[in-house]
Design a protein around this motif. Sequence first.
Motif, short mmCIF file in Angstrom:
data_model
loop_
_atom_site.label_atom_id
_atom_site.label_comp_id
_atom_site.label_asym_id
_atom_site.label_seq_id
_atom_site.Cartn_x
_atom_site.Cartn_y
_atom_site.Cartn_z
N THR A 57 29.18 -5.38 4.40
CA THR A 57 28.69 -4.30 3.54
C THR A 57 28.33 -3.06 4.34
O THR A 57 28.16 -2.00 3.77
CB THR A 57 27.45 -4.74 2.75
OG1 THR A 57 26.41 -5.09 3.67
CG2 THR A 57 27.77 -5.88 1.81
N LYS A 58 28.21 -3.19 5.62
CA LYS A 58 27.84 -2.07 6.51
C LYS A 58 26.42 -1.57 6.24
O LYS A 58 26.07 -0.47 6.64
CB LYS A 58 28.84 -0.91 6.41
CG LYS A 58 30.28 -1.30 6.58
CD LYS A 58 30.57 -1.76 7.97
CE LYS A 58 32.07 -2.02 8.10
NZ LYS A 58 32.43 -2.96 9.09
N LEU A 59 25.63 -2.36 5.54
CA LEU A 59 24.24 -1.99 5.28
C LEU A 59 23.33 -2.34 6.45
O LEU A 59 22.23 -1.81 6.56
CB LEU A 59 23.73 -2.69 4.02
CG LEU A 59 24.43 -2.31 2.71
CD1 LEU A 59 23.93 -3.18 1.57
CD2 LEU A 59 24.20 -0.83 2.41
N LEU A 60 23.79 -3.25 7.29
CA LEU A 60 22.97 -3.72 8.41
C LEU A 60 23.50 -3.18 9.73
O LEU A 60 24.71 -3.05 9.93
CB LEU A 60 22.98 -5.25 8.46
CG LEU A 60 22.40 -5.98 7.27
CD1 LEU A 60 22.59 -7.48 7.43
CD2 LEU A 60 20.93 -5.66 7.11
N HIS A 61 22.58 -2.93 10.62
CA HIS A 61 22.93 -2.54 11.99
C HIS A 61 23.57 -3.74 12.68
O HIS A 61 23.26 -4.89 12.37
CB HIS A 61 21.65 -2.10 12.72
CG HIS A 61 21.91 -1.50 14.06
ND1 HIS A 61 22.11 -2.26 15.18
CD2 HIS A 61 22.00 -0.19 14.45
CE1 HIS A 61 22.32 -1.46 16.22
NE2 HIS A 61 22.25 -0.20 15.79
N THR A 128 31.60 -3.39 -4.00
CA THR A 128 32.39 -2.21 -3.62
C THR A 128 33.00 -1.51 -4.83
O THR A 128 33.43 -0.36 -4.72
CB THR A 128 33.51 -2.58 -2.62
OG1 THR A 128 34.33 -3.61 -3.17
CG2 THR A 128 32.91 -3.02 -1.31
N GLY A 132 27.06 -3.15 -7.87
CA GLY A 132 25.89 -3.52 -7.13
C GLY A 132 25.33 -4.80 -7.28
O GLY A 132 24.43 -5.34 -6.94
#
Length: 132
Positions: A57-61, A128, A132
């Motif tokens: 999701t690219k929400l996390l580092h 995506t 949500g």
Amino acid sequence: MLYVLVGLAGVLGASARYGLGLLIGDFTNGPFPWPTLAINLIGSFLLGYATHFLFRTKLLHQYAITAIGTGFIGSFTTFSTFSVETVTLLNEHHLADAFLYMLVSLFGGLFLSYLGYALGTRRLRYVTKGRG
């Protein structure tokens, strides 16, 4: 910083494994290692799901991803305990239990990892598309 995060997540994963193992152990008896089996199966599902949803999701580092995957889930599951418990079952002549443990661990772990992967992929598609 990455090492600290992986270490902290590892402490949490190992603590969760220990606590859940005690809880499951309170409901089981006999030589079969139910706690380790349940924990490893849960961990297989979690890693499959996390790898194909949470981490994409690219929400996390990247550090958080490594801390969750390697630190928490890596210390939550345990191949070494599985190995020792299998050898113990064999040495104590619980052959049927040992082979059942090996088969369920292997095929159950693969199945639950795949299920986590499939659900994570489905969830990622849903997210995506903006739902949500």
